[in-house]
Design an enzyme around this catalytic site. Structure first.
Site, PDB file in Angstrom:
ATOM      1  N   ASP A   1       1.227  -0.725  -0.250  1.00 48.37           N
ATOM      2  CA  ASP A   1      -0.025   0.539   0.023  1.00 48.37           C
ATOM      3  C   ASP A   1       0.944   1.283   0.254  1.00 48.37           C
ATOM      4  O   ASP A   1       1.466   0.931   0.726  1.00 48.37           O
ATOM      5  CB  ASP A   1      -0.822   0.232   1.260  1.00 48.37           C
ATOM      6  CG  ASP A   1      -1.642   1.762   1.284  1.00 48.37           C
ATOM      7  OD1 ASP A   1      -1.688   2.448   0.253  1.00 48.37           O
ATOM      8  OD2 ASP A   1      -2.700   1.652   2.018  1.00 48.37           O
TER       9      ASP A   1
ATOM     10  N   SER B   1       0.198  11.105 -16.375  1.00 48.46           N
ATOM     11  CA  SER B   1      -1.460  10.893 -17.059  1.00 48.46           C
ATOM     12  C   SER B   1      -1.700  12.578 -17.983  1.00 48.46           C
ATOM     13  O   SER B   1      -1.216  13.945 -18.550  1.00 48.46           O
ATOM     14  CB  SER B   1      -2.389  11.385 -16.079  1.00 48.46           C
ATOM     15  OG  SER B   1      -3.603  11.536 -16.930  1.00 48.46           O
TER      16      SER B   1
ATOM     17  N   TYR C   1      -7.613  14.071  -8.887  1.00 49.80           N
ATOM     18  CA  TYR C   1      -6.662  13.380 -10.322  1.00 49.80           C
ATOM     19  C   TYR C   1      -5.982  14.191 -11.164  1.00 49.80           C
ATOM     20  O   TYR C   1      -4.909  14.157 -10.976  1.00 49.80           O
ATOM     21  CB  TYR C   1      -7.298  12.777 -11.120  1.00 49.80           C
ATOM     22  CG  TYR C   1      -6.610  11.658 -12.101  1.00 49.80           C
ATOM     23  CD1 TYR C   1      -6.393  11.161 -11.600  1.00 49.80           C
ATOM     24  CD2 TYR C   1      -6.166  11.782 -13.378  1.00 49.80           C
ATOM     25  CE1 TYR C   1      -5.483   9.503 -12.452  1.00 49.80           C
ATOM     26  CE2 TYR C   1      -6.267  11.571 -14.075  1.00 49.80           C
ATOM     27  CZ  TYR C   1      -5.543   9.883 -13.731  1.00 49.80           C
ATOM     28  OH  TYR C   1      -4.459   9.704 -15.022  1.00 49.80           O
TER      29      TYR C   1
ATOM     30  N   LYS D   1      -1.152  14.324 -10.581  1.00 51.26           N
ATOM     31  CA  LYS D   1      -0.625  14.131 -12.005  1.00 51.26           C
ATOM     32  C   LYS D   1       0.083  15.914 -12.631  1.00 51.26           C
ATOM     33  O   LYS D   1       1.303  15.793 -12.985  1.00 51.26           O
ATOM     34  CB  LYS D   1      -1.273  13.783 -13.192  1.00 51.26           C
ATOM     35  CG  LYS D   1      -2.403  12.549 -12.784  1.00 51.26           C
ATOM     36  CD  LYS D   1      -0.965  11.548 -12.545  1.00 51.26           C
ATOM     37  CE  LYS D   1      -1.889  10.296 -12.442  1.00 51.26           C
ATOM     38  NZ  LYS D   1      -1.136   9.154 -12.590  1.00 51.26           N
TER      39      LYS D   1
END
Length: 339
Positions: A103, A184, A196, A200
């Site tokens: 993890d 990404s 998100y 990134k």
């Protein structure tokens, strides 16, 4: 009568001169292109004694990368989040491949895993570190969200990646190896609200600073920027479920502004962009392969037709053009003046 000889000299006109210059410039560009491609094709000599560590190997890019590099002969150490993911991967690979439960958001887990990897690789060090683990989090308009909605993608995609890198870096330096960070197109262009794209963008910054810091140690650092791919990470059903869960707790004012049919209309808009979605995950793994094995790896890799032809070019365009094209994909609000 004496004969006279005449010497005819060609006069170089401006037009002729420009044509010659154009010809030589074209020839030089063709030569440079050939040499550049030849340089990119040069590979490292032996991979059978090289260890690589990949995070996020339960499914998607990481899973395919682990299986692909195992077949190529690398000594793969695949980090999985779940026991079921680990068992499934072991069943499909050779005895060379080892799995470990990890993890990336658990600092103690990362430390223990690093020590275990160190014992495995010994004096050879770690040739490749592929930071692939990531989550999408909640994708929703910014005024729907709380700060808690931002935590998970930032913890996993950014702090998890940084923590794994910092712990594994001494092993990579020992091998004068490679670090590959999977970012990404969301790290080049904020196409949605939520944590998100923030995570990134930060990965891109970390990648650039790490690349410059590691150059003196002979460590190459590369960043892969996939476009939209059909993976479990980007499952539209799960994305919609998360939006609906947040919608239920929104204030009446925000619901009035967006309208009851906003999520359904957003989903219909998303269906219209399905032609942009890549289904061949090997496009990303090919980028990883080049970054691992090329004598001259690239600093950035765009993976997917949409990334190369739309997202990356758009990221270089003026903000007014970016806004125009991205806002066309958004649903019109029911009553934005109801504030």
């Amino acid at each position: 009568m004496t004969s006279s000889s005449f010497i005819v000299r060609e006069r170089t006109t401006p037009v002729t001169y420009r044509r010659k210059m154009f010809f030589w410039l074209l020839a030089l560009l063709i030569l440079c292109h050939f040499l550049w491609n030849y340089k990119r094709q040069l590979k490292i000599a032996d991979i059978t004694d090289k260890y690589i560590f990949i995070t996020g190997c339960d499914t998607g890019f990481g899973n395919l990368a682990a299986r692909t590099f195992d077949k190529k002969g690398f000594r793969v150490i695949a980090a999985c989040l779940t026991e079921s993911g680990s068992k499934a991967l072991k069943a499909e690979t050779s005895e060379r491949l080892h799995t470990v439960l990890l993890d990336v958001t658990d600092p103690e887990n990362v430390k223990r895993t690093t020590q275990w990897v160190k014992d495995q690789v010994g004096e050879k060090g770690l040739w490749g570190l592929i930071n692939n683990a990531g989550v999408l989090g909640v994708l929703a308009p910014t005024d729907w969200l709380t700060v808690e909605d931002y935590r998970e993608p930032i913890e996993v995609n950014l702090f998890g990646l940084i923590n794994v890198t910092l712990n594994m870096l001494p092993l990579v330096k020992k091998a004068r190896g490679r670090v590959i960070n999977v970012s990404s197109i969301g790290g080049r262009l904020a196409f949605c609200g939520g944590g998100y794209t923030l995570s990134k963008y930060a990965v891109e910054g970390f990648n650039d600073s790490l690349r410059r810091d590691m150059k003196a140690f002979g460590v190459h650092v590369s960043c892969i920027e996939p476009g939209l791919f059909k993976t479990g990470l980007a499952d539209p059903l799960k994305t919609t479920e998360k939006k609906l869960a947040i919608w239920k707790h929104l204030s009446p004012d925000i619901k009035q502004q967006y309208g009851e049919g906003y999520i359904e209309k957003s989903l219909n808009k998303l269906k219209g962009t399905s032609s942009f979605v890549n289904v061949d995950l090997s496009l990303v793994v090919e980028c990883m392969d080049h970054a691992l094995t090329s004598l001259f790896p690239k600093t950035h890799y765009a993976a997917g037709k949409d990334a190369k032809t739309f997202w990356i070019p758009l990221s270089h365009m003026p903000a007014v053009l970016q806004d125009f094209l991205l806002l066309k994909q958004k649903v019109e609000l029911a009553n934005p003046k109801a504030v």
